[in-house]
Enzyme design. Structure first.
Site, mmCIF file in Angstrom:
data_model
loop_
_atom_site.group_PDB
_atom_site.id
_atom_site.type_symbol
_atom_site.label_atom_id
_atom_site.label_comp_id
_atom_site.label_asym_id
_atom_site.label_seq_id
_atom_site.Cartn_x
_atom_site.Cartn_y
_atom_site.Cartn_z
ATOM 1 N N ALA A 118 0.687 -1.337 0.002
ATOM 2 C CA ALA A 118 -0.051 0.047 0.063
ATOM 3 C C ALA A 118 0.689 1.139 -0.112
ATOM 4 C CB ALA A 118 -0.944 -0.048 1.217
ATOM 5 N N GLY A 178 -1.548 6.623 -1.523
ATOM 6 C CA GLY A 178 -2.353 7.464 -2.338
ATOM 7 C C GLY A 178 -3.671 6.915 -2.660
ATOM 8 N N LYS A 179 -3.475 5.541 -3.117
ATOM 9 C CA LYS A 179 -4.754 4.611 -3.205
ATOM 10 C C LYS A 179 -5.438 4.071 -2.050
ATOM 11 C CE LYS A 179 -1.665 1.832 -5.688
ATOM 12 N NZ LYS A 179 -0.766 2.808 -5.389
ATOM 13 N N CYS A 235 4.415 0.392 -12.038
ATOM 14 C CA CYS A 235 4.817 1.708 -12.691
ATOM 15 C C CYS A 235 5.925 1.471 -13.459
ATOM 16 C CB CYS A 235 5.022 2.886 -11.707
ATOM 17 S SG CYS A 235 6.439 2.190 -10.355
#
Length: 416
Positions: free
Chosen positions: A248, A252-253, A363
């Site tokens: 996590a 942000g998510k 990413c």
């Protein structure tokens, strides 16, 4: 190219350049990330010199491919690695940061003289830098990543896209902002450092102190790039749903899922990174259950209706904000991370409730960490189905870096 730290004077001195040298050696020779573990060096400098040293290393790393190409054209026989570092810092000051010629040359030569390993090459350093100054030489247009990575992108995306990707480290990316729907702040949108693009994405100019923006202390927003925000949106959680945010941090998510009213478990292996998430939850008034654990050895008490896995990856899509990534990563890292990703995916699938959704993202620009990872997963777990839409053919989407705050990002949405 950033010029915020241009026109430095010699008052920045020998100490700041010595620290810059040591940091650059850690990045290029020891593969230590630029934003991690250098405080022991930087803390020895006054604030102004600390900023100069970091900016010098940052710009050197961003342009190291071109800096190296210029040095090789002027010094046919490669000097020892330590000398290349010293000379590279001088080239960066002259050609990128526009430091005054006197300071760039004299202080870099003094840096060479300060160590027994580079002292015999001080005259060479002086001659090369004087020639650059005298002839007004500029950096060539060379890839800013190692050859092995440039070759991978050429094969995966073709020559034109690969050319663009290998030049991306030269640019600093703006930071993306996600607005907290529970704490609106109209003043934020009117701030001169904040922009909104045609898609409604909010960004803040590079170098902006986020904590000074309107609404920061009140939890009106958090930092989050476009890809991460779109990934959390695609999971489409509902109020009261039991959701796991796997790997996590920085969080942000998690904040985005919590703002939707989901009951979120946020798991990460790093207690330090989860502490930052805890602080952001407190600042934004949102709630989540934080769990420090290795997901490959952990088991939940009950299945989840939705799981978001932002897996550890090579992070090659973050070239603009993390220009050191190409230099600290190796092909061996890719092989190791592929194993970690597949293990985490298999764990996550086993934790899904019947009909539950799994959002996988990285990413990374590497197809092995994205498309190929999901293809292999679907072969291992035949009951999984891709959740397709017009925007997500085959339930997948790849974002390329270079527009606004968007990183290179891969996402896939599956249903059990």
């Amino acid at each position: 190219m950033s010029t915020a730290a241009s026109s430095r004077s010699s008052s920045d001195g020998k100490a700041s350049r010595r620290v810059a040298y040591d940091m650059l050696a850690r990045v290029l020779h020891k593969r230590q990330a630029l934003d991690h573990g250098h405080e022991d060096l930087l803390s020895s400098l006054p604030d102004r010199e600390r900023a100069f040293a970091f900016q010098l290393v940052n710009q050197a790393v961003r342009r190291w491919g071109s800096v190296t190409a210029l040095m090789e054209s002027l010094v046919p026989k490669a000097p020892p690695p330590a000398v290349s570092l010293v000379l590279g810092l001088g080239v960066t000051q002259l050609c990128v940061m526009r430091t005054s010629s006197h300071a760039a040359v004299s202080e870099t030569v003094d840096l060479a003289k300060s160590d027994q390993n580079t002292r015999p090459y001080a005259k060479l350093v002086n001659a090369v830098l004087r020639r650059i100054e005298r002839e007004g030489l500029a950096l060539p247009d060379a890839p800013e990543v190692p050859a092995w990575l440039a070759q991978r992108w050429h094969q995966a995306y073709g020559p034109e896209v690969a050319h663009t990707l290998t030049r991306l480290p030269r640019e600093d990316a703006p930071a993306g902002l996600t607005v907290n729907p529970q704490r609106p702040c109209p003043e934020l949108l009117g701030h001169p450092a904040v922009t909104r693009d045609a898609h409604g994405e909010l960004s803040v100019a590079p170098g902006t102190d986020i904590t000074t923006l309107p609404g920061f202390g009140d939890g009106a927003f958090w930092v989050q790039n476009t890809g991460a925000r779109q990934a959390a949106e695609a999971l489409d959680v509902c109020r009261g749903e039991r959701v796991l945010d796997l790997c996590a941090a920085p969080g942000g998510k998690t904040l985005q899922l919590a703002a939707k009213g989901a009951v979120v478990d946020a798991l990460d292996i790093s207690a330090k990174r989860l502490e930052r998430l805890r602080q952001n939850l407190e600042r934004t008034g949102l709630a989540a259950n934080l769990i420090t654990a290795d997901a490959r050895k952990w088991q939940p008490d009950a299945p989840y209706e939705a799981i978001l896995l932002d897996a550890p990856c090579t992070a090659t899509g973050t070239l603009r904000k993390s220009p050191d990534v190409p230099w600290v990563r190796t092909p061996k890292d890719l092989s190791r991370l592929l194993t970690v990703q597949s293990e985490l995916l298999d764990q996550a699938v086993g934790w899904l409730a019947p009909g539950g959704r799994l959002l996988y993202c990285t990413c990374s620009l590497e197809p092995e960490e994205g498309e190929e990872q999901i293809t292999a997963l679907l072969k291992r777990h035949r009951h999984l189905q891709a959740v397709s839409s017009s925007a997500w053919p085959q339930g997948r989407q790849r974002l390329m870096p270079g527009e606004g705050n968007t990183d290179g990002f891969f996402m896939a949405l599956l249903k059990s």
